[in-house]
Design an enzyme around this catalytic site. Structure first.
Site, short mmCIF file in Angstrom:
data_model
loop_
_atom_site.label_atom_id
_atom_site.label_comp_id
_atom_site.label_asym_id
_atom_site.label_seq_id
_atom_site.Cartn_x
_atom_site.Cartn_y
_atom_site.Cartn_z
N GLY A 10 0.95 -1.34 0.09
CA GLY A 10 0.06 0.11 -0.03
C GLY A 10 0.81 1.17 0.08
O GLY A 10 0.65 2.27 0.66
N SER B 114 1.57 3.55 -2.45
CA SER B 114 1.51 4.62 -3.78
C SER B 114 0.88 5.88 -3.01
O SER B 114 1.11 6.93 -3.62
CB SER B 114 0.57 4.04 -4.61
N ASN C 168 1.54 -2.33 5.45
CA ASN C 168 1.00 -0.90 5.34
C ASN C 168 -0.69 -0.96 4.80
O ASN C 168 -1.23 -0.11 5.21
CB ASN C 168 1.79 0.15 5.05
N SER D 71 -2.94 0.62 14.40
CA SER D 71 -3.71 1.92 14.70
C SER D 71 -4.03 2.05 16.25
O SER D 71 -4.10 1.02 16.97
CB SER D 71 -4.97 1.78 13.86
N TYR E 16 -12.69 -2.29 11.29
CA TYR E 16 -11.36 -1.89 11.20
C TYR E 16 -10.44 -1.85 12.28
O TYR E 16 -9.42 -2.43 12.38
CB TYR E 16 -11.42 -0.30 10.62
N ALA F 111 -10.89 -4.05 14.92
CA ALA F 111 -10.78 -5.33 15.00
C ALA F 111 -9.78 -5.88 14.55
O ALA F 111 -8.82 -6.76 15.10
CB ALA F 111 -12.16 -6.17 14.77
N LYS G 266 -7.02 -4.25 13.14
CA LYS G 266 -5.93 -3.56 13.78
C LYS G 266 -5.44 -4.05 15.33
O LYS G 266 -4.31 -4.28 15.44
CB LYS G 266 -6.12 -2.15 13.66
N ILE H 9 -3.80 10.93 11.49
CA ILE H 9 -2.73 11.07 10.69
C ILE H 9 -3.43 11.96 9.40
O ILE H 9 -4.47 11.32 8.91
CB ILE H 9 -1.71 9.80 10.27
#
Length: 244
Positions: free
Chosen positions: A9, A11, A87, A139, A152, A154, A156, A185
């Site tokens: 990930g 780019s 990532n 995260s 999300y 869960a 992480k 971020i």
């Protein structure tokens, strides 16, 4: 050939900053992407213009065979992968009871199965050589949970458990496994939030600002370096004090 780094990930956002920072440290970098070939290609040109070695490789991290092919391509072109940065990730904002099976499965496939696929693909070389590093981007929501981002959060949290378990399992092979837990971020995931929500998150951050992708990239560079040679199984939170 020198060993290389694979950043999934890469780019845009945090992944792009990580790839840039690792290249500055002398790592040949494989820039993984799924949809934004234009961004991945521009990053590779940027790194090459600075004298670095880089390549772009399209792969859906949830596809085991695609990941294995990517790792082999990186090894053939840049050198064996001895640093993996997991990532790639996706998020979805909404009530838990409204998540469909397809949405749930896709979030797990990218955020958790993806790192599993990547780690399994790079491990044979690392174990054989008895060296290597694996850094996953979790995260703060994986540490404390997040309303309306249950799936999300869960994944992480699971990534933190995977990191700690692999650190114990792989330490005898000289492989260090760590995790970075970013706070809020300045990335696309935050920019889609309302102005009121963004202001609330800034107010809840003791340092009084959002972090930047470079803040996280610098953390990754530290964990990948010999300066962190005695650090494994750790979750390094870079969140401006959000979770204390």
């Amino acid at each position: 050939m020198k060993p290389s780094a694979l950043v999934t990930g890469a780019s845009r956002g945090i992944g792009r900053a990580v790839a840039q920072a690792l290249a500055q440290e002398g790592w040949p970098v494989c820039v993984n992407y799924l949809e934004r070939q234009d961004e991945a290609d521009s990053l590779v040109r940027e790194l090459q213009a600075q004298g670095g070695l880089a390549m772009a490789c399209r792969a859906d991290v949830s596809d085991r065979r695609a990941v294995e092919a990517m790792v082999q391509a990186a090894a053939d072109t840049l050198g064996p992968v001895e640093l993996l940065v997991n990532n790639a990730g996706i998020a979805q904002y909404g009530l838990f009871q409204d998540i469909t099976d397809a949405e749930w499965n896709r979030i797990l496939a990218v955020n958790l199965t993806g790192p599993r696929n990547a780690v399994q693909a790079v491990l044979p070389h690392m174990i054989r050589e008895k060296r290597g590093g694996i850094i996953s981007i979790s995260s703060i929501w994986g540490l404390r949970g997040a309303s309306c981002e249950a799936a999300y959060a869960a994944t992480k949290a699971a990534l933190i458990g995977l990191t700690r378990s692999l650190a114990l399992e792989l330490a005898p092979s000289g492989i260090r496994v760590n995790c970075v837990a970013p706070g809020c971020i300045e990335t696309d995931m935050v920019r889609v939030l309302s102005a009121d929500t963004q202001a609330m998150l800034v107010n809840e951050t003791p340092l009084g600002r959002f972090g930047t992708p470079a803040d996280i990239a610098n953390t990754v560079v530290f964990l990948a370096s010999e300066k962190a040679g005695f650090i494994t199984g750790q979750v390094l939170t870079a969140d401006g004090g959000f979770v204390v």
